[in-house]
Design an enzyme around this catalytic site. Sequence first.
Site, PDB file in Angstrom:
ATOM      1  N   ASP A  57       0.854  -1.192   0.000  1.00  0.00           N
ATOM      2  CA  ASP A  57       0.000   0.000   0.000  1.00  0.00           C
ATOM      3  C   ASP A  57       0.885   1.235   0.000  1.00  0.00           C
ATOM      4  O   ASP A  57       1.798   1.370   0.819  1.00  0.00           O
ATOM      5  CB  ASP A  57      -0.893  -0.026   1.246  1.00  0.00           C
ATOM      6  CG  ASP A  57      -1.912   1.103   1.226  1.00  0.00           C
ATOM      7  OD1 ASP A  57      -3.101   0.824   1.029  1.00  0.00           O
ATOM      8  OD2 ASP A  57      -1.514   2.278   1.415  1.00  0.00           O
ATOM      9  N   ILE A  58       0.593   2.153  -0.947  1.00  0.00           N
ATOM     10  CA  ILE A  58       1.403   3.378  -1.040  1.00  0.00           C
ATOM     11  C   ILE A  58       1.152   4.227   0.201  1.00  0.00           C
ATOM     12  O   ILE A  58       0.010   4.362   0.648  1.00  0.00           O
ATOM     13  CB  ILE A  58       1.049   4.144  -2.330  1.00  0.00           C
ATOM     14  CG1 ILE A  58       1.344   3.255  -3.543  1.00  0.00           C
ATOM     15  CG2 ILE A  58       1.816   5.448  -2.406  1.00  0.00           C
ATOM     16  CD1 ILE A  58       0.861   3.814  -4.859  1.00  0.00           C
TER      17      ILE A  58
ATOM     18  N   ASN B 213      -2.045  12.973  -4.223  1.00  0.00           N
ATOM     19  CA  ASN B 213      -3.177  13.530  -4.984  1.00  0.00           C
ATOM     20  C   ASN B 213      -3.362  15.008  -4.665  1.00  0.00           C
ATOM     21  O   ASN B 213      -3.557  15.824  -5.559  1.00  0.00           O
ATOM     22  CB  ASN B 213      -4.473  12.797  -4.609  1.00  0.00           C
ATOM     23  CG  ASN B 213      -4.686  11.547  -5.447  1.00  0.00           C
ATOM     24  OD1 ASN B 213      -4.173  11.450  -6.553  1.00  0.00           O
ATOM     25  ND2 ASN B 213      -5.417  10.603  -4.913  1.00  0.00           N
TER      26      ASN B 213
ATOM     27  N   ASP C 104      -2.912   9.285 -10.542  1.00  0.00           N
ATOM     28  CA  ASP C 104      -3.200   8.118 -11.403  1.00  0.00           C
ATOM     29  C   ASP C 104      -1.910   7.580 -12.013  1.00  0.00           C
ATOM     30  O   ASP C 104      -1.661   6.376 -12.044  1.00  0.00           O
ATOM     31  CB  ASP C 104      -4.132   8.521 -12.556  1.00  0.00           C
ATOM     32  CG  ASP C 104      -5.584   8.519 -12.120  1.00  0.00           C
ATOM     33  OD1 ASP C 104      -5.842   8.263 -10.933  1.00  0.00           O
ATOM     34  OD2 ASP C 104      -6.449   8.780 -12.979  1.00  0.00           O
TER      35      ASP C 104
ATOM     36  N   GLU D 221      -5.080   2.217  -3.895  1.00  0.00           N
ATOM     37  CA  GLU D 221      -3.621   2.337  -3.993  1.00  0.00           C
ATOM     38  C   GLU D 221      -2.969   1.159  -3.273  1.00  0.00           C
ATOM     39  O   GLU D 221      -1.906   1.264  -2.696  1.00  0.00           O
ATOM     40  CB  GLU D 221      -3.109   3.679  -3.448  1.00  0.00           C
ATOM     41  CG  GLU D 221      -4.020   4.367  -2.468  1.00  0.00           C
ATOM     42  CD  GLU D 221      -4.022   3.721  -1.102  1.00  0.00           C
ATOM     43  OE1 GLU D 221      -4.971   2.961  -0.819  1.00  0.00           O
ATOM     44  OE2 GLU D 221      -3.087   3.953  -0.316  1.00  0.00           O
TER      45      GLU D 221
END
Length: 480
Positions: free
Chosen positions: A195-196, A203, A212, A239
């Site tokens: 997971d980022i 964002n 994206d 993500e």
Amino acid sequence: MQAQPLPSSRTETACDAAKPAILLVDDEPTTRMMTARKLRRAGYEVDVAENGKEALDRLRQRLFPILLTDWEMPAMDGLELCRAVRAARFDSYVYIILLTARNSKANVIEGLEAGADEYISKPVNDHELAARLQTAQRILRLEQSLRAANQRNLLLSITDALTGAHNRHYLMSQLPKELGRTHRYARPLSAVLCDIDRFKTINDRYGHQVGDDALVQFAALLQRSIRSEVDWVVRYGGEEFLVVLPETDFGAALAFAERVRNALEAQGVETTGGSVSMTASFGVTSYSGASDQAKLSVDTLIAAADACLYRAKRAGRNRIIGKSFDEGASTVILERPADRHFGDALHDETAAAKVESIPAPVTGNETEPVDWPGLLESLDGDEGFARELAQTYIDSVDSLLADLAAAVDRGDYDTVRSKAHALKGASAEIGACRAADAAAKLETAALAGEPDGLGTLAAKLTRDVGAAADYLRSKTSSEL
Ligand code: GH3
Ligand code: MG
């Protein structure tokens, strides 16, 4: 008599350049030879068989898009051959033309019902045969484009549109199969949930478009890092990606996660909006495939990876936490930056056993010295055991801290390292995140033989462990 080539049909097009191969089946050698010759001279690649049985064998060996078969033959006649071909469900369509002297309506119906596409009466008119073969090619081209469209649709239905990774639909259909193989053949299987970290801020800072793009690039990094033949990547959530690593044991899966973590930390990702720094956290889980794990399910595997990921997030992100279902193995914590102790083992992918297992870190409460609710949760609410564990921690840390202080005074790095290591394990076990972190730092410094700051690190560790023990004392007297 000289064999004439088949007349060309008026509808012939440029696409006919690559004509489909024909399997010609006839038990009568002369007819077989003559027809074969005509077909060859008309540009078709032709193979011949003497009866249905032989034809079926030939079809099993290679693809013939067109089957031109006589009706009456020994061993297996044309009708039986039609039925057998339809039942065999070859990889692509076989267009069947029946050649026969039987031409009553009842015969035509019988032939078509057996699976023939077309019917030509003997003696064969060359013009008619040429036209029928044109029709066959038209139908075959249509069938091929339909098949290609189906394949595209199938691919789309299992693919995430943004990143090109597999989607959850694919995961839920494939992972049970992988797990089945794991159990059947007692082979290992690992899953890594990635997971980022703080993706929302990416964002917010760069805009959704760059966000994206960063997702696409992160997926590409994962794809580059796997073995393309066997491993696969799924976009598990916004993500969040799950990497499935068949035939991969715990040590190798940890090494994979560390490679990706390290590459991302070092390089970030290149997006349309420029280079974006980012890190990710990883939950690694493995089955050894041993028979006593038969009850372990897909849900259990993913839930374990998820729990590890959650812990990695709570422990500060940009790190890896893993849990193996192997007997006796416990949760492995990988520090950031990878400390020497684990790093050495991780660089040796075959040395899974050398990756040191230390008890599960129960971190999460960032204000209290110990994450007591988290500890209880990880023990399935067993308060009695939590109490015993707390008491054991309280009883053991005093002497460990005293030994540590003496070793620091003596400059005895080896003892400092081993006491710090013990305190790291105990603190992680009880959910004392800050103390475990301080112990890890001291252990790393002692391992490197760095005298500078050793006293300061030891003092911080003593404070953090003391705070954890005090907290546990207050818990045992008030709540338990
Ligand atoms: P953490 O380190 O705890 O994982 O923090 P986080 O910000 O990464 O996690 P959180 O779950 O709070 O937020 C995930 C964000 O990912 C929120 C959502 O807008 C964003 N996201 C999810 N899917 C997409 C997507 O397809 N494109 C973009 N640009 N953003 C997405
Ligand atoms: Mg995130």
